[in-house]
Design a protein around this motif. Structure first.
Motif, mmCIF file in Angstrom:
data_model
loop_
_atom_site.group_PDB
_atom_site.id
_atom_site.type_symbol
_atom_site.label_atom_id
_atom_site.label_comp_id
_atom_site.label_asym_id
_atom_site.label_seq_id
_atom_site.Cartn_x
_atom_site.Cartn_y
_atom_site.Cartn_z
ATOM 1 N N TYR A 112 12.739 5.248 -0.524
ATOM 2 C CA TYR A 112 11.875 4.541 0.426
ATOM 3 C C TYR A 112 11.680 5.378 1.683
ATOM 4 C CZ TYR A 112 10.033 0.807 3.344
ATOM 5 O OH TYR A 112 9.226 0.051 4.161
ATOM 6 N N ASP A 113 10.430 5.529 2.078
ATOM 7 C CA ASP A 113 10.096 6.246 3.311
ATOM 8 C C ASP A 113 9.449 5.251 4.268
ATOM 9 O OD1 ASP A 113 9.125 7.794 5.377
ATOM 10 O OD2 ASP A 113 8.181 9.280 4.090
ATOM 11 N N ASP B 52 8.459 5.482 7.211
ATOM 12 C CA ASP B 52 7.526 6.040 8.184
ATOM 13 C C ASP B 52 6.191 6.510 7.621
ATOM 14 O OD1 ASP B 52 9.494 5.712 10.188
ATOM 15 O OD2 ASP B 52 10.451 7.578 9.542
ATOM 16 N N ARG B 53 6.091 6.635 6.308
ATOM 17 C CA ARG B 53 4.892 7.266 5.774
ATOM 18 C C ARG B 53 4.440 6.659 4.447
ATOM 19 N NH1 ARG B 53 4.780 13.541 4.392
ATOM 20 N NH2 ARG B 53 2.579 13.742 3.907
ATOM 21 N N SER B 54 3.225 6.149 4.417
ATOM 22 C CA SER B 54 2.614 5.661 3.179
ATOM 23 C C SER B 54 1.732 6.761 2.597
ATOM 24 C CB SER B 54 1.760 4.428 3.446
ATOM 25 O OG SER B 54 2.568 3.336 3.818
ATOM 26 N N THR C 211 1.794 3.707 -1.034
ATOM 27 C CA THR C 211 3.149 3.172 -1.144
ATOM 28 C C THR C 211 4.099 3.948 -0.246
ATOM 29 O OG1 THR C 211 4.959 2.651 -2.677
ATOM 30 C CG2 THR C 211 3.712 4.659 -3.128
ATOM 31 N N LYS C 212 5.168 3.299 0.128
ATOM 32 C CA LYS C 212 6.247 3.950 0.864
ATOM 33 C C LYS C 212 7.391 4.325 -0.082
ATOM 34 C CE LYS C 212 5.226 1.692 5.206
ATOM 35 N NZ LYS C 212 5.588 2.241 6.490
ATOM 36 N N ALA D 259 5.391 10.266 -3.860
ATOM 37 C CA ALA D 259 5.022 8.864 -3.697
ATOM 38 C C ALA D 259 4.759 8.240 -5.063
ATOM 39 C CB ALA D 259 3.782 8.752 -2.820
#
Length: 76
Positions: free
Chosen positions: A18-19, A21-23, A33-34, A42
């Motif tokens: 899971y990120d 901060d960035r999709s 998606t994150k 991704a």
């Protein structure tokens, strides 16, 4: 005709999947998606599971022959 069903459930509970901060666009469906796969790309978890299930199904079908299938010249 027999049916072969493959279900895959990946454990993505680790924070590396899971990120916050960035999709980015999912590498499979292109919806943002994150979520991240094991390589950091991704990818939705469900997309990764479906992709893996399709690969396993293809590999399984390539290796499985139905012994009940009739062969040419043979009878049941």
């Amino acid at each position: 005709m027999a049916t072969l069903l493959v279900r895959v459930r990946l454990d993505w509970s680790d924070s590396t999947h899971y990120d916050p901060d960035r999709s980015l666009p999912c590498r499979v469906c292109a919806t943002v998606t994150k979520m991240r796969d094991g390589r950091g790309d991704a990818c939705h978890q469900s997309c990764a599971e479906d992709e893996l299930a399709r690969e396993l199904l293809g590999a399984g079908l390539a290796r499985i022959s139905d012994e009940r299938a009739r062969t040419s010249g043979g009878s049941r």
